[in-house]
Design a protein around this motif. Structure first.
Motif, PDB file in Angstrom:
ATOM      1  N   ILE A  39       0.839  -1.201   0.000  1.00  0.00           N
ATOM      2  CA  ILE A  39       0.000   0.000   0.000  1.00  0.00           C
ATOM      3  C   ILE A  39       0.873   1.250   0.000  1.00  0.00           C
ATOM      4  CG2 ILE A  39      -1.623   1.328   1.396  1.00  0.00           C
ATOM      5  CD1 ILE A  39      -2.837  -1.359   2.257  1.00  0.00           C
ATOM      6  N   GLN A  40       1.894   1.256   0.818  1.00  0.00           N
ATOM      7  CA  GLN A  40       2.783   2.415   0.870  1.00  0.00           C
ATOM      8  C   GLN A  40       3.525   2.600  -0.445  1.00  0.00           C
ATOM      9  OE1 GLN A  40       5.138   1.549   4.314  1.00  0.00           O
ATOM     10  NE2 GLN A  40       3.500   2.093   5.732  1.00  0.00           N
ATOM     11  N   VAL A  41       3.991   1.517  -1.038  1.00  0.00           N
ATOM     12  CA  VAL A  41       4.693   1.603  -2.323  1.00  0.00           C
ATOM     13  C   VAL A  41       3.742   2.075  -3.420  1.00  0.00           C
ATOM     14  CG1 VAL A  41       5.908   0.256  -4.084  1.00  0.00           C
ATOM     15  CG2 VAL A  41       6.431  -0.092  -1.687  1.00  0.00           C
ATOM     16  N   PHE A  42       2.479   1.656  -3.361  1.00  0.00           N
ATOM     17  CA  PHE A  42       1.493   2.112  -4.335  1.00  0.00           C
ATOM     18  C   PHE A  42       1.337   3.632  -4.269  1.00  0.00           C
ATOM     19  CE2 PHE A  42      -2.958   3.342  -5.113  1.00  0.00           C
ATOM     20  CZ  PHE A  42      -3.036   3.046  -6.455  1.00  0.00           C
ATOM     21  N   TYR A  43       1.234   4.176  -3.075  1.00  0.00           N
ATOM     22  CA  TYR A  43       1.103   5.627  -2.931  1.00  0.00           C
ATOM     23  C   TYR A  43       2.367   6.353  -3.391  1.00  0.00           C
ATOM     24  CZ  TYR A  43      -3.301   5.102  -0.510  1.00  0.00           C
ATOM     25  OH  TYR A  43      -4.590   4.804  -0.189  1.00  0.00           O
ATOM     26  N   ILE A  44       3.523   5.791  -3.128  1.00  0.00           N
ATOM     27  CA  ILE A  44       4.776   6.401  -3.574  1.00  0.00           C
ATOM     28  C   ILE A  44       4.846   6.401  -5.096  1.00  0.00           C
ATOM     29  CG2 ILE A  44       7.279   6.099  -3.637  1.00  0.00           C
ATOM     30  CD1 ILE A  44       7.025   5.083  -0.719  1.00  0.00           C
ATOM     31  N   PHE A  45       4.524   5.255  -5.732  1.00  0.00           N
ATOM     32  CA  PHE A  45       4.531   5.170  -7.193  1.00  0.00           C
ATOM     33  C   PHE A  45       3.523   6.136  -7.797  1.00  0.00           C
ATOM     34  CE2 PHE A  45       6.657   1.431  -9.309  1.00  0.00           C
ATOM     35  CZ  PHE A  45       7.616   1.287  -8.332  1.00  0.00           C
ATOM     36  N   SER A  46       2.343   6.201  -7.223  1.00  0.00           N
ATOM     37  CA  SER A  46       1.312   7.091  -7.755  1.00  0.00           C
ATOM     38  C   SER A  46       1.736   8.547  -7.635  1.00  0.00           C
ATOM     39  CB  SER A  46      -0.009   6.862  -7.026  1.00  0.00           C
ATOM     40  OG  SER A  46      -0.487   5.579  -7.273  1.00  0.00           O
ATOM     41  N   GLY A  47       2.327   8.917  -6.520  1.00  0.00           N
ATOM     42  CA  GLY A  47       2.816  10.287  -6.362  1.00  0.00           C
ATOM     43  C   GLY A  47       3.921  10.616  -7.343  1.00  0.00           C
ATOM     44  N   PHE A  48       4.834   9.667  -7.555  1.00  0.00           N
ATOM     45  CA  PHE A  48       5.901   9.870  -8.529  1.00  0.00           C
ATOM     46  C   PHE A  48       5.336  10.029  -9.931  1.00  0.00           C
ATOM     47  CE2 PHE A  48       8.638   7.859 -11.727  1.00  0.00           C
ATOM     48  CZ  PHE A  48       9.701   8.739 -11.700  1.00  0.00           C
ATOM     49  N   TYR A  49       4.385   9.188 -10.263  1.00  0.00           N
ATOM     50  CA  TYR A  49       3.795   9.221 -11.604  1.00  0.00           C
ATOM     51  C   TYR A  49       3.024  10.515 -11.833  1.00  0.00           C
ATOM     52  CZ  TYR A  49       1.526   7.439 -15.784  1.00  0.00           C
ATOM     53  OH  TYR A  49       1.087   7.271 -17.063  1.00  0.00           O
ATOM     54  N   MET A  50       2.257  10.961 -10.851  1.00  0.00           N
ATOM     55  CA  MET A  50       1.512  12.208 -10.996  1.00  0.00           C
ATOM     56  C   MET A  50       2.457  13.411 -11.079  1.00  0.00           C
ATOM     57  SD  MET A  50      -1.523  11.449 -11.415  1.00  0.00           S
ATOM     58  CE  MET A  50      -2.176  13.094 -11.408  1.00  0.00           C
ATOM     59  N   SER A  51       3.530  13.410 -10.304  1.00  0.00           N
ATOM     60  CA  SER A  51       4.483  14.518 -10.400  1.00  0.00           C
ATOM     61  C   SER A  51       5.210  14.501 -11.738  1.00  0.00           C
ATOM     62  CB  SER A  51       5.477  14.480  -9.248  1.00  0.00           C
ATOM     63  OG  SER A  51       6.272  13.326  -9.330  1.00  0.00           O
ATOM     64  N   LEU A  52       5.453  13.323 -12.296  1.00  0.00           N
ATOM     65  CA  LEU A  52       6.067  13.226 -13.622  1.00  0.00           C
ATOM     66  C   LEU A  52       5.139  13.811 -14.679  1.00  0.00           C
ATOM     67  CD1 LEU A  52       8.410  12.016 -15.369  1.00  0.00           C
ATOM     68  CD2 LEU A  52       6.964   9.998 -15.593  1.00  0.00           C
ATOM     69  N   LEU A  54       2.648  16.014 -14.210  1.00  0.00           N
ATOM     70  CA  LEU A  54       2.482  17.453 -14.010  1.00  0.00           C
ATOM     71  C   LEU A  54       3.731  18.238 -14.407  1.00  0.00           C
ATOM     72  CD1 LEU A  54       0.517  17.486 -10.660  1.00  0.00           C
ATOM     73  CD2 LEU A  54      -0.347  18.037 -12.937  1.00  0.00           C
ATOM     74  N   SER A  55       4.902  17.688 -14.112  1.00  0.00           N
ATOM     75  CA  SER A  55       6.119  18.408 -14.461  1.00  0.00           C
ATOM     76  C   SER A  55       6.330  18.453 -15.975  1.00  0.00           C
ATOM     77  CB  SER A  55       7.339  17.800 -13.775  1.00  0.00           C
ATOM     78  OG  SER A  55       7.623  16.535 -14.312  1.00  0.00           O
ATOM     79  N   THR A  56       5.957  17.402 -16.689  1.00  0.00           N
ATOM     80  CA  THR A  56       6.092  17.439 -18.145  1.00  0.00           C
ATOM     81  C   THR A  56       5.049  18.352 -18.765  1.00  0.00           C
ATOM     82  OG1 THR A  56       5.250  15.173 -17.934  1.00  0.00           O
ATOM     83  CG2 THR A  56       7.235  15.455 -19.152  1.00  0.00           C
ATOM     84  N   LYS A  57       3.884  18.410 -18.184  1.00  0.00           N
ATOM     85  CA  LYS A  57       2.833  19.253 -18.747  1.00  0.00           C
ATOM     86  C   LYS A  57       3.109  20.731 -18.501  1.00  0.00           C
ATOM     87  CE  LYS A  57      -2.087  20.144 -18.708  1.00  0.00           C
ATOM     88  NZ  LYS A  57      -3.392  19.748 -18.200  1.00  0.00           N
ATOM     89  N   TYR A  58       3.500  21.084 -17.287  1.00  0.00           N
ATOM     90  CA  TYR A  58       3.628  22.486 -16.927  1.00  0.00           C
ATOM     91  C   TYR A  58       5.054  23.016 -17.084  1.00  0.00           C
ATOM     92  CZ  TYR A  58      -1.111  22.229 -15.276  1.00  0.00           C
ATOM     93  OH  TYR A  58      -2.458  22.072 -15.212  1.00  0.00           O
ATOM     94  N   ASN A  59       6.012  22.197 -17.449  1.00  0.00           N
ATOM     95  CA  ASN A  59       7.359  22.670 -17.719  1.00  0.00           C
ATOM     96  C   ASN A  59       7.422  23.454 -19.023  1.00  0.00           C
ATOM     97  OD1 ASN A  59       9.332  22.435 -15.852  1.00  0.00           O
ATOM     98  ND2 ASN A  59      10.127  20.493 -16.590  1.00  0.00           N
ATOM     99  N   LYS A  60       6.481  23.217 -19.903  1.00  0.00           N
ATOM    100  CA  LYS A  60       6.467  23.880 -21.200  1.00  0.00           C
ATOM    101  C   LYS A  60       5.924  25.303 -21.111  1.00  0.00           C
ATOM    102  CE  LYS A  60       5.825  19.470 -23.422  1.00  0.00           C
ATOM    103  NZ  LYS A  60       4.929  18.603 -24.147  1.00  0.00           N
ATOM    104  N   ILE A  61       5.263  25.634 -20.020  1.00  0.00           N
ATOM    105  CA  ILE A  61       4.655  26.958 -19.857  1.00  0.00           C
ATOM    106  C   ILE A  61       5.686  27.892 -19.225  1.00  0.00           C
ATOM    107  CG2 ILE A  61       2.849  28.270 -18.737  1.00  0.00           C
ATOM    108  CD1 ILE A  61       1.146  25.737 -18.805  1.00  0.00           C
ATOM    109  N   ASN A  62       5.908  29.018 -19.852  1.00  0.00           N
ATOM    110  CA  ASN A  62       6.831  30.021 -19.320  1.00  0.00           C
ATOM    111  C   ASN A  62       6.015  31.075 -18.562  1.00  0.00           C
ATOM    112  OD1 ASN A  62       8.935  31.651 -18.745  1.00  0.00           O
ATOM    113  ND2 ASN A  62       9.479  32.114 -20.868  1.00  0.00           N
ATOM    114  N   PRO A  63       6.199  31.210 -17.250  1.00  0.00           N
ATOM    115  CA  PRO A  63       5.363  32.150 -16.486  1.00  0.00           C
ATOM    116  C   PRO A  63       5.722  33.612 -16.729  1.00  0.00           C
ATOM    117  CG  PRO A  63       6.967  31.135 -15.040  1.00  0.00           C
ATOM    118  CD  PRO A  63       7.108  30.467 -16.391  1.00  0.00           C
ATOM    119  N   PHE A  64       6.870  33.906 -17.348  1.00  0.00           N
ATOM    120  CA  PHE A  64       7.269  35.306 -17.556  1.00  0.00           C
ATOM    121  C   PHE A  64       7.262  35.670 -19.014  1.00  0.00           C
ATOM    122  CE2 PHE A  64       9.294  33.940 -13.627  1.00  0.00           C
ATOM    123  CZ  PHE A  64       8.730  34.842 -12.771  1.00  0.00           C
TER     124      PHE A  64
END
Length: 64
Positions: A39-52, A54-64
């Motif tokens: 269960i703990q590993v599932f939550y860790i994997f899911s958090g890693f996957y969601m951050s991956l 989100l980071s690929t989606k929002y890294n392309k946006i330049n805030p300035f």
């Protein structure tokens, strides 16, 4: 981004971890060893996957 084979491995791993979570909540934890760790590993994997994602989606946006 990850390659196709790595994506398949990650999906399969998350599937088996999610299955162990379901089995843990149905009362089959006596048959499975390490359900709490799964269960703990599932939550860790899911958090890693969601951050991956989100980071690929929002890294392309330049805030300035």
């Amino acid at each position: 981004m990850t390659s196709g084979l790595e994506f398949i491995y990650m999906c399969m791993t998350r599937f088996f971890l999610a299955l162990s979570v379901v089995l843990f909540h149905t009362g089959a934890q006596k048959m499975l060893v390490g359900c709490v760790i799964a269960i703990q590993v599932f939550y860790i994997f899911s958090g890693f996957y969601m951050s991956l994602i989100l980071s690929t989606k929002y890294n392309k946006i330049n805030p300035f």
